[in-house]
Motif scaffolding. Structure first.
Motif, PDB file in Angstrom:
ATOM      1  N   ILE A  91       0.843  -1.208   0.000  1.00  0.00           N
ATOM      2  CA  ILE A  91       0.000   0.000   0.000  1.00  0.00           C
ATOM      3  C   ILE A  91       0.879   1.259   0.000  1.00  0.00           C
ATOM      4  O   ILE A  91       0.658   2.192  -0.778  1.00  0.00           O
ATOM      5  N   HIS A  92       1.909   1.275   0.827  1.00  0.00           N
ATOM      6  CA  HIS A  92       2.765   2.466   0.898  1.00  0.00           C
ATOM      7  C   HIS A  92       3.565   2.649  -0.393  1.00  0.00           C
ATOM      8  O   HIS A  92       3.769   3.781  -0.851  1.00  0.00           O
ATOM      9  N   GLN A  93       4.006   1.536  -0.982  1.00  0.00           N
ATOM     10  CA  GLN A  93       4.720   1.645  -2.261  1.00  0.00           C
ATOM     11  C   GLN A  93       3.769   2.163  -3.354  1.00  0.00           C
ATOM     12  O   GLN A  93       4.160   2.969  -4.202  1.00  0.00           O
ATOM     13  N   SER A  98       2.547   7.079  -6.963  1.00  0.00           N
ATOM     14  CA  SER A  98       1.608   8.023  -7.569  1.00  0.00           C
ATOM     15  C   SER A  98       2.262   9.389  -7.767  1.00  0.00           C
ATOM     16  O   SER A  98       2.840   9.948  -6.839  1.00  0.00           O
ATOM     17  N   PRO A  99       2.121   9.966  -8.966  1.00  0.00           N
ATOM     18  CA  PRO A  99       2.710  11.298  -9.210  1.00  0.00           C
ATOM     19  C   PRO A  99       1.864  12.423  -8.604  1.00  0.00           C
ATOM     20  O   PRO A  99       2.269  13.565  -8.609  1.00  0.00           O
ATOM     21  N   ARG A 100       0.690  12.070  -8.048  1.00  0.00           N
ATOM     22  CA  ARG A 100      -0.234  13.120  -7.582  1.00  0.00           C
ATOM     23  C   ARG A 100      -0.008  13.508  -6.117  1.00  0.00           C
ATOM     24  O   ARG A 100      -0.672  14.416  -5.619  1.00  0.00           O
ATOM     25  N   ARG A 108       5.173  11.608   4.486  1.00  0.00           N
ATOM     26  CA  ARG A 108       4.389  10.815   5.450  1.00  0.00           C
ATOM     27  C   ARG A 108       4.366   9.341   5.034  1.00  0.00           C
ATOM     28  O   ARG A 108       4.573   8.435   5.848  1.00  0.00           O
ATOM     29  N   ALA A 109       4.122   9.110   3.742  1.00  0.00           N
ATOM     30  CA  ALA A 109       4.088   7.723   3.237  1.00  0.00           C
ATOM     31  C   ALA A 109       5.470   7.080   3.328  1.00  0.00           C
ATOM     32  O   ALA A 109       5.605   5.889   3.639  1.00  0.00           O
ATOM     33  N   THR A 110       6.507   7.881   3.072  1.00  0.00           N
ATOM     34  CA  THR A 110       7.889   7.351   3.144  1.00  0.00           C
ATOM     35  C   THR A 110       8.213   6.910   4.571  1.00  0.00           C
ATOM     36  O   THR A 110       8.797   5.848   4.796  1.00  0.00           O
TER      37      THR A 110
END
Ligand SMILES: [Zn+2]
Length: 388
Positions: A91-93, A98-100, A108-110
């Protein structure tokens, strides 16, 4: 229930759960960035009713944009908390591909992906991501804290020190203590290699971070003792009573050895007598009584111990008292006393004389890093009846 129906219900469930999470957001956000990553209770509850396959399909179909980011993160966090780290990683990858995503959302996702990698034991990958976030205003501090955990577990003390120095360590006594112990770990390795000069340089550096670090004192004293310089060792060991009096029981053994190597029994007795006015550790009582035996004989030592045990009873003190009593008793009395002493010996074998004041971990060895809560120098000698 067919897959389409499940898929729709998952959407509704996530919506409800997310709304529940947002409802309590006011209080959650005050707890800092990590807390914001927790799965809302509502989401945890609603997830339990749907198959993992249905949740996967929902996540794939959910568009990646700023508004849906909390949903993605919550679902991933749910999987990680269930031990399904691979799903959280995907999910995080997926988010990061996503370029958006804007910079804040990407960071945050990293950070969350780095936590996934840590949970999966993929420390190299976690380290690479966390280093990217080191300078982030939002995630820098938390990333450095996680880097510290990785370097500590991997025993990479130099790297750990560099990461700790990037934190605001001058205002944080816990990080100062960590830094001092990283230096001590480096010094121990150097001493094993016989490099005393560099070890002493790093020990001085450790005191620069934390002047109350008793581990530095013990290590420097041991270096002096190994060189046969017992006077200098004593000068160093005497600092412990000011640094942290709770470590005094650990000092008694080396202090006694140094005074006796110097042939200064009288000075030893004076020193121990001075300490007894401040503390009543059983090791201290025993060392003083031992010195009395040498200078004034068994009777005086026995009388001293009997008087002290009346006021400060301890298993170790009682065991020593019985030992003295057995030596000076007739054979029939000796048998009875030896039976009692077997009990005190058993108690001494089975107790845990060291306790972490942070988490309550107990053990039979003095460890500088608590294996349970990962805090430095929080394991201390136990005091009282079962203690030192
Ligand atoms: Zn602990």
């Amino acid at each position: 229930m067919d897959m389409l129906a499940q898929w729709l219900l998952v959407g509704a469930a996530v919506g409800i759960g997310w709304a529940l999470g947002r409802w309590g957001q006011g209080s959650v956000e005050k707890r800092g960035a990590s807390s914001r990553m927790q799965v809302p209770v509502g989401i945890q509850f609603t997830f339990e009713n749907y198959s993992d396959e249905a949740i996967d399909k929902y996540v794939e179909a959910l568009e990646v944009e700023r508004a849906t980011l909390p949903m993605h993160l919550s679902i991933a966090s749910h999987f990680r908390s269930k031990g399904e780290v691979n799903r959280a990683i995907l999910i995080h990858q997926h988010l990061l591909a996503s370029p958006r995503l804007d910079t804040a959302s990407r960071e945050r996702a990293t950070f969350e992906l780095a936590r996934d990698y840590m949970s999966a034991g993929l420390f190299d990958r976690a380290e690479a991501l966390l280093k990217q976030l080191e300078k982030s205003p939002d995630w820098g501090k938390e990333s450095l804290q996680l880097l510290l955990e990785i370097y500590q577990d991997e025993k990479e003390w130099g790297e750990a020190k560099q990461a700790a120095l990037k934190l605001d360590y001058r205002r944080d006594p816990i990080t100062q203590k960590r830094l001092a112990h990283y230096c001590c770990e480096q010094a121990d390795l150097l001493l094993q290699q016989g490099n005393i000069v560099d070890a002493r340089r790093i020990l001085r550096e450790a005191l620069g971070y934390d002047r109350s670090c008793v581990r530095v004192t013990f290590t420097v004293a041991q270096i002096h003792m190994n060189n046969g310089d017992y006077a200098s060792a004593l000068g160093v060991l005497h600092r412990v009573e000011d640094q942290d009096v709770r470590f005094l029981p650990e000092v008694i053994g080396p202090v006694v050895e140094c005074y006796r190597k110097l042939g200064q029994e009288e000075k030893l007795q004076q020193y121990l007598g001075g300490l007894l006015e401040r503390a009543h550790y059983s090791r201290l009582l025993i060392a003083y009584a031992d010195s009395l035996r040498l200078t004034q004989g068994d009777r005086v030592a026995l009388s001293f111990m009997a008087d002290q045990l009346g006021r400060h009873i301890s298993v170790r003190g009682l065991d020593y008292f019985l030992q003295l009593q057995i030596l000076s008793s007739p054979p029939e009395e000796r048998i009875r006393l030896e039976a009692i002493r077997r009990l005190t010996q058993k108690l001494l074998e089975t107790r845990h004389p060291y306790l972490c004041e942070n988490c309550g971990y107990s053990g039979s060895l003095l460890l500088w890093l608590c294996p349970s809560c990962k805090s430095w120098e929080t394991i201390k000698p136990v005091q009282g009846i079962e203690g030192h």
